[in-house]
Design a protein around this motif. Structure first.
Motif, mmCIF file in Angstrom:
data_model
loop_
_atom_site.group_PDB
_atom_site.id
_atom_site.type_symbol
_atom_site.label_atom_id
_atom_site.label_comp_id
_atom_site.label_asym_id
_atom_site.label_seq_id
_atom_site.Cartn_x
_atom_site.Cartn_y
_atom_site.Cartn_z
ATOM 1 N N ARG A 49 0.831 -1.216 0.000
ATOM 2 C CA ARG A 49 0.000 0.000 0.000
ATOM 3 C C ARG A 49 0.861 1.260 0.000
ATOM 4 O O ARG A 49 2.067 1.202 0.227
ATOM 5 C CB ARG A 49 -0.910 0.011 1.221
ATOM 6 N N THR A 50 0.184 2.400 -0.198
ATOM 7 C CA THR A 50 0.864 3.687 -0.219
ATOM 8 C C THR A 50 0.323 4.579 0.886
ATOM 9 O O THR A 50 -0.892 4.663 1.085
ATOM 10 C CB THR A 50 0.661 4.390 -1.580
ATOM 11 N N LEU A 51 1.221 5.221 1.605
ATOM 12 C CA LEU A 51 0.864 6.236 2.593
ATOM 13 C C LEU A 51 1.206 7.583 1.990
ATOM 14 O O LEU A 51 2.333 7.809 1.543
ATOM 15 C CB LEU A 51 1.667 6.037 3.887
ATOM 16 N N LYS A 52 0.218 8.482 1.965
ATOM 17 C CA LYS A 52 0.432 9.827 1.436
ATOM 18 C C LYS A 52 -0.076 10.820 2.465
ATOM 19 O O LYS A 52 -1.257 10.785 2.817
ATOM 20 C CB LYS A 52 -0.300 9.992 0.108
ATOM 21 N N VAL A 53 0.820 11.649 2.993
ATOM 22 C CA VAL A 53 0.445 12.652 3.984
ATOM 23 C C VAL A 53 1.037 13.998 3.584
ATOM 24 O O VAL A 53 2.021 14.071 2.844
ATOM 25 C CB VAL A 53 0.896 12.279 5.417
ATOM 26 N N THR A 54 0.423 15.054 4.095
ATOM 27 C CA THR A 54 0.871 16.413 3.816
ATOM 28 C C THR A 54 1.190 17.109 5.127
ATOM 29 O O THR A 54 0.471 16.948 6.109
ATOM 30 C CB THR A 54 -0.234 17.181 3.048
ATOM 31 N N ALA A 55 2.276 17.856 5.120
ATOM 32 C CA ALA A 55 2.693 18.611 6.297
ATOM 33 C C ALA A 55 3.124 20.005 5.863
ATOM 34 O O ALA A 55 3.472 20.223 4.698
ATOM 35 C CB ALA A 55 3.858 17.904 6.989
ATOM 36 N N ASP A 56 3.079 20.932 6.785
ATOM 37 C CA ASP A 56 3.594 22.272 6.548
ATOM 38 C C ASP A 56 4.951 22.388 7.225
ATOM 39 O O ASP A 56 5.067 22.137 8.424
ATOM 40 C CB ASP A 56 2.649 23.336 7.108
ATOM 41 N N LEU A 57 5.968 22.741 6.453
ATOM 42 C CA LEU A 57 7.320 22.900 6.985
ATOM 43 C C LEU A 57 7.811 24.310 6.731
ATOM 44 O O LEU A 57 7.582 24.860 5.649
ATOM 45 C CB LEU A 57 8.281 21.908 6.328
ATOM 46 N N ALA A 58 8.498 24.874 7.695
ATOM 47 C CA ALA A 58 9.062 26.209 7.547
ATOM 48 C C ALA A 58 10.080 26.217 6.410
ATOM 49 O O ALA A 58 10.893 25.294 6.288
ATOM 50 C CB ALA A 58 9.719 26.654 8.850
ATOM 51 N N ASP A 59 10.039 27.233 5.584
ATOM 52 C CA ASP A 59 10.993 27.366 4.486
ATOM 53 C C ASP A 59 12.433 27.326 4.978
ATOM 54 O O ASP A 59 13.322 26.848 4.272
ATOM 55 C CB ASP A 59 10.757 28.669 3.723
ATOM 56 N N ALA A 60 12.661 27.807 6.201
ATOM 57 C CA ALA A 60 14.015 27.858 6.752
ATOM 58 C C ALA A 60 14.632 26.472 6.924
ATOM 59 O O ALA A 60 15.848 26.337 7.005
ATOM 60 C CB ALA A 60 14.005 28.591 8.090
ATOM 61 N N LEU A 61 13.815 25.407 6.944
ATOM 62 C CA LEU A 61 14.325 24.051 7.089
ATOM 63 C C LEU A 61 14.875 23.483 5.783
ATOM 64 O O LEU A 61 15.717 22.586 5.794
ATOM 65 C CB LEU A 61 13.233 23.117 7.618
ATOM 66 N N LEU A 62 14.380 24.010 4.654
ATOM 67 C CA LEU A 62 14.824 23.525 3.342
ATOM 68 C C LEU A 62 16.263 23.934 3.076
ATOM 69 O O LEU A 62 16.663 25.066 3.353
ATOM 70 C CB LEU A 62 13.937 24.087 2.237
ATOM 71 N N ASP A 63 17.029 23.010 2.543
ATOM 72 C CA ASP A 63 18.425 23.261 2.167
ATOM 73 C C ASP A 63 19.263 23.758 3.340
ATOM 74 O O ASP A 63 20.216 24.515 3.151
ATOM 75 C CB ASP A 63 18.497 24.252 0.996
ATOM 76 N N ALA A 64 18.902 23.344 4.551
ATOM 77 C CA ALA A 64 19.607 23.789 5.762
ATOM 78 C C ALA A 64 20.227 22.616 6.516
ATOM 79 O O ALA A 64 20.591 22.750 7.678
ATOM 80 C CB ALA A 64 18.641 24.560 6.664
#
Length: 160
Positions: free
Chosen positions: A98-113
């Motif tokens: 099966r597939t699990l698909k979830v959505t979350a909100d992450l602060a932009d500051a976490l990307l590429d950090a």
């Protein structure tokens, strides 16, 4: 005193403009496709670690019985002091294939950090798989499938 007020006003205005930019969040959709491993539903812990490998937060936990969380060893150990680690981030276990698909909100500051998305996996009467997935949280990695070690066929995330 008269020079201090304009300086403080300018500083306050600059902070008011900068703070919302720091607080920007991006929606991230996490997709985890399980292998047909021939067992019961898998428990999964999807979480973030900071650049030093320390726990930064739980994104999702698949599997509702807390007595089995000890089998999600890395997540359980790293997140043990986070009393809010399960608030609003739990669902049913995920069946083989099966597939699990979830959505979350992450602060932009976490990307590429230097942050990582990690997934621990376990299934009843089968071997536990701590850190089954470890993938950098980066714009370059977004959309690229990552194979797991035991239970996960592929994991990827999309940024919106």
């Amino acid at each position: 005193m008269s020079t201090t007020k304009p300086l403080l006003t300018t500083l306050a205005a600059a902070c008011a403009l900068a703070v919302p930019a720091l607080a920007q969040a991006r929606q991230v959709t996490l997709t985890t496709q399980l292998k047909n491993y021939g067992g019961d539903g898998a428990y999964l812990a999807v979480y973030l670690t900071d650049p030093k490998g320390a726990y930064a937060g739980t994104l999702w936990v698949a599997g509702g019985k807390a007595k089995y969380y000890k089998h999600l060893a890395d997540w359980n150990r790293l997140s043990a002091s986070d009393s809010k680690r399960l608030q609003g981030v739990t669902g049913a276990s995920v069946g083989a294939g099966r597939t699990l698909k979830v959505t979350a909100d992450l602060a932009d500051a976490l990307l590429d950090a230097g942050y990582e998305i990690r997934i621990d996996a376990a299934a009843e009467d089968m071997r536990d798989s701590p850190s089954e997935i470890r993938v950098p949280l980066s714009t370059a990695q977004a959309g690229k499938p990552q194979a797991g070690k035991q239970y996960i066929q592929a994991f990827s995330y999309q940024l919106k």
